[in-house]
Structures are given as C-alpha cells and as structure tokens.
Write a protein that holds these residues in place. Sequence first.
Motif, PDB file in Angstrom:
ATOM      1  N   SER A  32       0.848  -1.186   0.000  1.00 10.24           N
ATOM      2  CA  SER A  32       0.000   0.000   0.000  1.00 10.24           C
ATOM      3  C   SER A  32       0.881   1.232   0.000  1.00 10.24           C
ATOM      4  O   SER A  32       2.056   1.176   0.363  1.00 10.24           O
ATOM      5  N   GLY A  33       0.300   2.344  -0.434  1.00  7.37           N
ATOM      6  CA  GLY A  33       1.023   3.606  -0.395  1.00  7.37           C
ATOM      7  C   GLY A  33       1.784   3.946  -1.656  1.00  7.37           C
ATOM      8  O   GLY A  33       2.468   4.975  -1.701  1.00  7.37           O
ATOM      9  N   PHE A  34       1.693   3.099  -2.663  1.00  9.67           N
ATOM     10  CA  PHE A  34       2.316   3.403  -3.948  1.00  9.67           C
ATOM     11  C   PHE A  34       1.567   2.643  -5.036  1.00  9.67           C
ATOM     12  O   PHE A  34       0.706   1.812  -4.756  1.00  9.67           O
ATOM     13  N   THR A  35       1.912   2.926  -6.276  1.00  9.30           N
ATOM     14  CA  THR A  35       1.232   2.298  -7.408  1.00  9.30           C
ATOM     15  C   THR A  35       1.826   0.925  -7.643  1.00  9.30           C
ATOM     16  O   THR A  35       2.822   0.757  -8.370  1.00  9.30           O
ATOM     17  N   PHE A  36       1.228  -0.046  -7.019  1.00 10.94           N
ATOM     18  CA  PHE A  36       1.759  -1.407  -7.060  1.00 10.94           C
ATOM     19  C   PHE A  36       1.871  -1.926  -8.483  1.00 10.94           C
ATOM     20  O   PHE A  36       2.876  -2.530  -8.853  1.00 10.94           O
ATOM     21  N   SER A  37       0.845  -1.663  -9.295  1.00 12.26           N
ATOM     22  CA  SER A  37       0.822  -2.236 -10.641  1.00 12.26           C
ATOM     23  C   SER A  37       1.954  -1.716 -11.513  1.00 12.26           C
ATOM     24  O   SER A  37       2.323  -2.355 -12.498  1.00 12.26           O
ATOM     25  N   GLY A  38       2.527  -0.593 -11.139  1.00 14.68           N
ATOM     26  CA  GLY A  38       3.593  -0.016 -11.940  1.00 14.68           C
ATOM     27  C   GLY A  38       4.981  -0.263 -11.386  1.00 14.68           C
ATOM     28  O   GLY A  38       5.953   0.349 -11.830  1.00 14.68           O
ATOM     29  N   THR A  39       5.077  -1.178 -10.438  1.00 11.33           N
ATOM     30  CA  THR A  39       6.321  -1.350  -9.689  1.00 11.33           C
ATOM     31  C   THR A  39       6.842  -2.769  -9.791  1.00 11.33           C
ATOM     32  O   THR A  39       6.083  -3.719  -9.599  1.00 11.33           O
ATOM     33  N   ILE A  40       8.126  -2.892 -10.056  1.00 15.67           N
ATOM     34  CA  ILE A  40       8.757  -4.205  -9.987  1.00 15.67           C
ATOM     35  C   ILE A  40       8.843  -4.615  -8.517  1.00 15.67           C
ATOM     36  O   ILE A  40       9.146  -3.804  -7.642  1.00 15.67           O
ATOM     37  N   MET A  41       8.548  -5.876  -8.248  1.00 21.23           N
ATOM     38  CA  MET A  41       8.554  -6.374  -6.876  1.00 21.23           C
ATOM     39  C   MET A  41       9.537  -7.530  -6.759  1.00 21.23           C
ATOM     40  O   MET A  41       9.690  -8.325  -7.687  1.00 21.23           O
ATOM     41  N   SER A  42      10.147  -7.625  -5.608  1.00 22.07           N
ATOM     42  CA  SER A  42      11.195  -8.631  -5.417  1.00 22.07           C
ATOM     43  C   SER A  42      11.024  -9.341  -4.085  1.00 22.07           C
ATOM     44  O   SER A  42      10.377  -8.829  -3.166  1.00 22.07           O
ATOM     45  N   TRP A  43      11.643 -10.512  -4.003  1.00 23.97           N
ATOM     46  CA  TRP A  43      11.799 -11.235  -2.742  1.00 23.97           C
ATOM     47  C   TRP A  43      13.295 -11.457  -2.512  1.00 23.97           C
ATOM     48  O   TRP A  43      14.017 -11.869  -3.428  1.00 23.97           O
ATOM     49  N   TYR A  44      13.704 -11.184  -1.289  1.00 29.49           N
ATOM     50  CA  TYR A  44      15.051 -11.464  -0.847  1.00 29.49           C
ATOM     51  C   TYR A  44      14.971 -12.423   0.330  1.00 29.49           C
ATOM     52  O   TYR A  44      13.925 -12.571   0.962  1.00 29.49           O
ATOM     53  N   ARG A  45      16.084 -13.025   0.639  1.00 36.70           N
ATOM     54  CA  ARG A  45      16.169 -13.809   1.864  1.00 36.70           C
ATOM     55  C   ARG A  45      17.550 -13.648   2.479  1.00 36.70           C
ATOM     56  O   ARG A  45      18.529 -13.364   1.791  1.00 36.70           O
ATOM     57  N   GLN A  46      17.565 -13.847   3.792  1.00 34.13           N
ATOM     58  CA  GLN A  46      18.821 -13.779   4.530  1.00 34.13           C
ATOM     59  C   GLN A  46      18.895 -14.961   5.466  1.00 34.13           C
ATOM     60  O   GLN A  46      18.113 -15.057   6.428  1.00 34.13           O
ATOM     61  N   ALA A  47      19.804 -15.865   5.181  1.00 29.99           N
ATOM     62  CA  ALA A  47      20.011 -17.042   6.013  1.00 29.99           C
ATOM     63  C   ALA A  47      20.902 -16.666   7.191  1.00 29.99           C
ATOM     64  O   ALA A  47      21.647 -15.674   7.135  1.00 29.99           O
TER      65      ALA A  47
END
Length: 111
Positions: free
Chosen positions: A25-40
């Motif tokens: 929320s709070g930004f134009t999600f449909s126009g934004t690249i989204m990522s997943w990161y992880r930290q072991a």
Amino acid sequence: QVQLVESGRVLVQLAGSLSLACTASGFTFSGTIMSWYRQAPGKGRELVAYITRVGLINYADSVKSRFSNNRDNAKNTEYMQINSLKPEDKAVYYCQAPRYWGQGTQVTVSS
C-alpha cells in the motif's frame, strides 16, 4: 505511507511447501517491480526472485526449479511459493519494492 506486509506459514517440514504473500500500500503497485530477498543465518541478504509490472519473472539459479512467483495487481499483492523445501531455505524472507522493505518473515524448515 508505503507499507509492505508479509504473511505466510513460517514452520514447514523438510520437502514440504509454503506460500508467502506480500500486500502493498502507499504506492502504485501495478507499476512497480517487486522482489523477494532472503537472509540465512550468518549470511548476507540475497535476491531470490523479482517480478516485473507485466509479470515477467527472474529467479536466482539456486531456487529456479522450486520457487514460483506471481502477482495480483488488483489486490496489490505478490506471492511466492516454495516447493521441496531444503534446510538451506531456512531464512528471513523479505518482500521489496524499490527503496522499501517488508518486515521480514522467518521461515524455519523442520526435519
């Protein structure tokens, strides 16, 4: 105010599956690249996958055959499914939009 809220099962058996979701929320999600990161534990944060505005997906080589991502722009939500969990999948998983991070979800793999 930008918010990235993650949810999903956090304790999974070895070789099992889990799904993570990130609602934005709070930004134009449909126009934004989204990522997943992880930290072991004891390691740096690594990019595991990203999904473009139009749904093109790129995976890290280490997860390519077991991770599956998608997004629902109508719900401002991205999803990541992890199959055939391995011990090395134990990590904190973070949803990310450019310059913003989710709170992180601890995933634990039990044997």
